[in-house]
Design an enzyme around this catalytic site. Sequence first.
Site, short mmCIF file in Angstrom:
data_model
loop_
_atom_site.label_atom_id
_atom_site.label_comp_id
_atom_site.label_asym_id
_atom_site.label_seq_id
_atom_site.Cartn_x
_atom_site.Cartn_y
_atom_site.Cartn_z
N HIS A 32 -8.03 -7.83 6.09
CA HIS A 32 -6.83 -7.01 5.93
C HIS A 32 -7.17 -5.73 5.16
CE1 HIS A 32 -2.48 -6.33 4.71
NE2 HIS A 32 -3.11 -5.73 3.72
N GLU A 33 -7.89 -5.87 4.06
CA GLU A 33 -8.23 -4.70 3.24
C GLU A 33 -9.19 -3.76 3.97
OE1 GLU A 33 -6.68 -3.91 0.64
OE2 GLU A 33 -5.59 -5.81 0.52
N HIS A 79 -7.34 -1.44 6.21
CA HIS A 79 -6.82 -0.28 5.51
C HIS A 79 -7.88 0.82 5.43
CE1 HIS A 79 -2.92 -1.68 4.41
NE2 HIS A 79 -3.32 -2.61 3.58
N GLU A 132 1.24 -2.27 6.10
CA GLU A 132 0.87 -3.63 5.71
C GLU A 132 0.93 -4.57 6.92
OE1 GLU A 132 -0.43 -4.70 2.93
OE2 GLU A 132 -0.37 -2.64 2.18
#
Length: 299
Positions: free
Chosen positions: A140-141, A144, A214
């Site tokens: 997930h990070e 980003h 997100e």
Amino acid sequence: MKTRFAPDRGLSSRMVITSFLLGLLYVAFVGVLIALTRSAVLAVVIAGGMLFVQYWFSDRIALYAMHGRIVTPEEAPELHGTIDRLCALADMPKPRVAIADVDLPNAFATGRNPNNAVVCVTTGIMRRLDQDELEGVLSHELSHVAHRDVAVMTIASFLGVLAGLITRFGLYGGLGRGNRDQNAALVMLTVIAVSVAVYAISFLLTRALSRYRELAADRAGAMLTGRPSTLASALTKISGDIARIPSRDLRQAQAFNAFFFAPAISGGKSVSALFSTHPSLETRLERLGALSRELGEQA
């Protein structure tokens, strides 16, 4: 930079639309300032300097504020190994790796571009998640980082920073000081009113963009690993544990909500959700469940 993270046209279009709307606000805002006060140039210079520092040194500022430190592969071999595998899978440059010695279970990514990024995890999240769950959070990070979310959010927040700065100047008498015209008070009040309105609108726009990014990172990260259920499990576990963290510690970390994997304090299902940087836990789990069915993931 092209990676194997799934492209998200929805995220791209929302970033463009938000930037366009903020740009319109900025033009109107500066026009009003130029018409009403001579302090606009000073305000823009100061706010521009703040934006430059925030953009260029965002990684150092975030790490310093969260008491994070860069760690070597020798210091954190499992963490580095996981990030190495994910970066190879995504075909992207490896960011620097950091650990923050705090009990709050969370993670965040920062940096102005993929070549100057940092992924930081807390000791709290490393202690609570198993290896598969932590991999889901890290994917997930890294999404980003690949989508340049940090740089976009920094630029998008510029107008709000500028408007807030002007409001403070006005409230403390910085605007109109030395202006002997009879309408000085009216001019100052008008500038404050416009600043407050612009700040409120830009605040809502950037929060809406933050919530979508997100969801986009959840989807891209889960698609990279092919296991949405592990990310859902991590979200559920982290959200439950955050609720048991002392309120004082949560309030101290709340300023980093926009960077965190999960918000320190959540708005929940109410009007306050409009001000939240993250979608609700229920929404994220529902989206991940749908993706799991779409991918035919085996439990």
